[in-house]
Design a protein around this motif. Sequence first.
Motif, short mmCIF file in Angstrom:
data_model
loop_
_atom_site.label_atom_id
_atom_site.label_comp_id
_atom_site.label_asym_id
_atom_site.label_seq_id
_atom_site.Cartn_x
_atom_site.Cartn_y
_atom_site.Cartn_z
N LEU A 57 8.31 0.12 -3.98
CA LEU A 57 7.54 -0.75 -3.20
C LEU A 57 8.53 -1.84 -2.28
CD1 LEU A 57 4.98 -1.66 -1.56
CD2 LEU A 57 4.43 -3.23 -3.15
N TRP A 58 9.59 -2.18 -3.01
CA TRP A 58 10.41 -3.12 -2.34
C TRP A 58 11.85 -2.56 -2.48
CZ3 TRP A 58 10.77 -7.20 0.87
CH2 TRP A 58 11.93 -7.83 0.80
N HIS A 59 12.64 -2.55 -1.31
CA HIS A 59 13.93 -2.02 -1.25
C HIS A 59 14.78 -3.11 -0.85
CE1 HIS A 59 13.10 2.37 -1.77
NE2 HIS A 59 12.19 2.19 -1.34
N GLY A 60 14.20 -4.33 -0.86
CA GLY A 60 15.24 -5.40 -0.29
C GLY A 60 15.21 -5.38 1.17
N PHE A 61 15.93 -6.29 1.68
CA PHE A 61 16.20 -6.51 3.40
C PHE A 61 17.02 -5.35 3.51
CE2 PHE A 61 14.86 -10.49 1.76
CZ PHE A 61 13.70 -10.99 2.70
N ASN A 62 16.56 -4.51 4.78
CA ASN A 62 17.32 -3.37 5.17
C ASN A 62 16.97 -2.98 6.47
OD1 ASN A 62 14.97 -2.00 4.80
ND2 ASN A 62 15.71 -0.89 2.85
N THR A 63 17.38 -2.09 7.12
CA THR A 63 17.08 -1.74 8.51
C THR A 63 15.79 -1.04 8.46
OG1 THR A 63 19.58 -1.05 8.58
CG2 THR A 63 18.05 -0.30 10.57
N ALA A 64 15.38 -0.36 7.47
CA ALA A 64 14.06 0.21 7.80
C ALA A 64 12.96 -0.92 7.56
CB ALA A 64 13.75 1.25 6.40
N LEU A 65 13.21 -1.90 6.74
CA LEU A 65 12.22 -3.08 6.81
C LEU A 65 12.34 -3.76 8.23
CD1 LEU A 65 10.36 -4.65 4.97
CD2 LEU A 65 12.18 -6.30 4.08
N GLY A 66 13.60 -3.87 8.53
CA GLY A 66 13.65 -4.35 9.89
C GLY A 66 12.68 -3.85 11.10
N LEU A 67 13.11 -2.51 10.90
CA LEU A 67 12.05 -2.01 11.84
C LEU A 67 10.53 -2.10 11.89
CD1 LEU A 67 14.35 1.45 11.99
CD2 LEU A 67 14.06 -0.17 13.91
N SER A 68 10.08 -1.92 10.53
CA SER A 68 8.74 -1.99 10.10
C SER A 68 8.44 -3.52 10.68
CB SER A 68 8.58 -2.30 8.73
OG SER A 68 8.63 -0.70 8.17
N ALA A 69 9.28 -4.46 10.45
CA ALA A 69 8.92 -6.01 10.97
C ALA A 69 8.88 -5.79 12.53
CB ALA A 69 9.82 -6.78 10.54
N VAL B 60 0.87 -1.18 0.24
CA VAL B 60 -0.10 -0.01 0.00
C VAL B 60 0.73 1.27 -0.15
CG1 VAL B 60 -1.98 -0.99 1.01
CG2 VAL B 60 -0.15 -0.19 2.58
N LEU B 61 0.40 2.53 -0.22
CA LEU B 61 1.12 3.60 -0.54
C LEU B 61 1.62 4.06 0.79
CD1 LEU B 61 1.97 5.73 -2.34
CD2 LEU B 61 0.03 7.01 -2.19
N ALA B 62 0.96 3.66 1.86
CA ALA B 62 1.08 4.30 3.34
C ALA B 62 2.51 3.52 3.55
CB ALA B 62 0.08 4.09 4.42
N PHE B 63 2.83 2.48 3.25
CA PHE B 63 4.00 1.52 3.62
C PHE B 63 5.12 2.18 3.05
CE2 PHE B 63 6.93 -1.78 2.03
CZ PHE B 63 7.22 -2.14 3.56
N SER C 232 -5.06 2.54 -3.19
CA SER C 232 -3.89 2.50 -2.15
C SER C 232 -3.07 1.67 -2.76
CB SER C 232 -4.36 2.36 -0.65
OG SER C 232 -3.42 2.21 0.11
N PHE C 233 -3.73 0.42 -3.03
CA PHE C 233 -2.87 -0.61 -3.62
C PHE C 233 -2.36 -0.37 -5.13
CE2 PHE C 233 -5.14 -2.88 -0.55
CZ PHE C 233 -4.33 -4.08 0.04
N GLY C 234 -3.20 0.37 -5.82
CA GLY C 234 -2.61 0.45 -7.33
C GLY C 234 -1.32 1.47 -7.20
N LEU C 235 -1.48 2.52 -6.63
CA LEU C 235 -0.22 3.41 -6.70
C LEU C 235 0.85 3.03 -6.09
CD1 LEU C 235 -2.15 6.66 -5.71
CD2 LEU C 235 -1.35 6.17 -7.79
N ALA C 236 0.67 1.87 -5.08
CA ALA C 236 1.99 1.28 -4.27
C ALA C 236 2.54 0.17 -5.35
CB ALA C 236 1.44 0.57 -2.95
N LEU C 237 1.74 -0.22 -6.21
CA LEU C 237 2.27 -1.37 -7.13
C LEU C 237 2.74 -0.52 -8.29
CD1 LEU C 237 -0.45 -4.09 -6.92
CD2 LEU C 237 1.64 -4.16 -5.99
#
Length: 761
Positions: free
Chosen positions: A488-500, A381-384, A455-460
Amino acid sequence: MGLVVAIAAVFLAVPLALLLPARRWRGLLLAAVPAGVFAYFVSLLDRAAEGRPLAWSAEWFPSLGVELAFRADGLALLFGLLIAGIGAFILVYAEAYMAGKPGAGRLEATLLAFMGAMLGVVLADDVITLFVAWELTSVTSFLLISFEQEKLKARKAAVQALLVTGAGGLALLAGLVVLGQAAGTYRVSAMSAEAVAGSSLATGALVLVLLGAFTKSAQVPFHFWLPGAMAAPTPVSAYLHSATMVKAGVYLLARLHPVLGDLEGWRPAVVSAGAATLAVGAFVAVHERDLKRILAFTTVGALGFLTMLLGLGTELAIKAAMVFVAGHALYKGALFMAAGAIDHGTGTRMVDELGGLRRAMPWTFAAVAAGSIGLAGFGPVLAFIGKEAALEAGLEDGGAAGGWALAAIVFSGALFTAAAVVLLRPFFGAERAPGHPHEGSAGLLAGPLALGALSFGLALAPGVIEGRLIAPAAAAVAGEPVKVSLKLWHGFNTALGLSALSVGGGVLLGFAVPRATALTGRLMGARWFPSGPKVYDWLYYGMQRLARFHTVWMQRGYLRGYIAVVLLTFVGLAWAALVRWGGSIERDWLTPAFYEAAVAATIVAGATTAIVHMSRLAAVTALGAVGFGVAIVYALFGAPDLALTQIVMETLTVMLFVLVFYRLPKLVDRGPMRRRLRDGAIALAVGVTMTVLVLASLGHQQGQPISSYFGETAYLEAFGKNVVNVILVDFRSLDTLGEIVVLGTAAFGVFALLRVRRWSR
């Protein structure tokens, strides 16, 4: 001119909403107006992206340097597209929501007026134009929140919102004027950060502008009005919280960031307010059970999150803020409209009374699912994308990285918990609802489903907006070109880890909520707990009690008391001015000639006799002595014409008094001696004060006397030989006309009283 036409078209649709009959097609017809404005704004995106935004201006108050000016740069278009686009869905939704209810046309007309005011705010390029539109949003939001005016809760919430945002608006007006003086222009696009920073007015302008922005966007401690606005119908709540009023303060911070963002107090003030608001919104959201109030407090947290990003002020933070503005508008609009559909289909919004609705309301479930994923900020989604960029911005800012990451985790976890509550409690488990659950109409579902899909379409496909919408908006906030690349996907990084990590924290918080909120809920419900609504009520009702006390103490219905207060106030202010600025009396006035002293003694004796004597004839005679004494004063000091006029008028007055005094009621005792002595002391103090003021003013000549001018021009220009008459009739004709009107009005009053007395017989 197109910008003016776009705003005017929305306002011109207001009477149309009132005149059209209540039909399903009315909402579609009215929605065509903001839809057309949306299409027009889309056509301006390329101009804004190329750095040549459309602008229009016209003189408004030329003497003050104020213009009616509008400008459609990237920031204005981002907010304008949200206002117009979501507004079109809201009008369709409102028609379906209000089906069979009275006042649907009034609600839609007010929504259109509010929409036009918001467009004026985001498109304004002159600070006075911006303020006028800003205040119009406060007035129209008051009408929207109090739409169900028969309910006390709605009226109280509307007054609360108006008072808080109105007080902030007054501070904003002062701040914008001071900012314009510091910058040397009222045009926002022409303001220079260097000019403002070099002015001694910069700090004052910053504080006042921030007060206006914080009250409008519900930053702590002004946040309490926003959840209270849930008393409004759901179409109003959805529009205010997704795309319009609550984001006006965020827009103002973004708009003035290039001018005020480098000032010393900007970052600590904005980041601190945002962090406090984020914490309060996240904390209270997990305690609520009303769907609309849950969403309201998540809006409070989201506004704090956006404020923190703008306070951080880095390029990445600004880009994240612009993406999150769009993403938040899409998912929050969808969720609020879906909450209204749930209420409409079940008869309640309380999550404790709902369950298992996904089979009975599948389309509403789909809309809530899409909005909840956006609310959680973890998914396609765009908010992500906006939240990931915000986490990266916090990590990029080395000194505050730890605090920023913690704030982001707490906020994201609370949002995830709230999203889980909104989605799981109503739609899973055993089916339960106060009424028979049923799916809403197409008008109720079109808006939330479309916004969820966007929200989905603009994220994709983020490339659709990154260059044409987000980049120009970020450039307008940063004050320089900004390159935007959304993925939408930046790979596994610190920001994604914080989101998880935030999702994990949200899950744990979800399990702990029932037990934890039992304790904190009792704490928040304690009488001594200093919540925003309690403080507001204490101030509001305290002000009313103070007003009642003041009224009882001052407004006693005793005319003599009113006059005494006025006179004593005059005496106090006059002597304060004399002591502060000094004053001297020429010695000649302190040693009058014998005949002058005799005349003064006669006047004083006559006035004293008129006061103390119980015979009307003696009192009138004494007043005549006072009048003739004044005539002698005129003659002694070189005004024979005034002396003659005074003698004639005094003679006529005494004759009139003598002729009519027998019609007046008999004189009675004037009250106890203590009161008479008090009144005499007040009269003496006023007399002494006036005497000292007149004598002191004679020794302070502020300019050249105008007597010679009147003497020279009375005959040459007015063709009159009597200077006094010429002054009264020509030079001061309006004053004389006013006096004639007063005397004529008094004569009519006397005539009316005499007729009343005749009829009463």
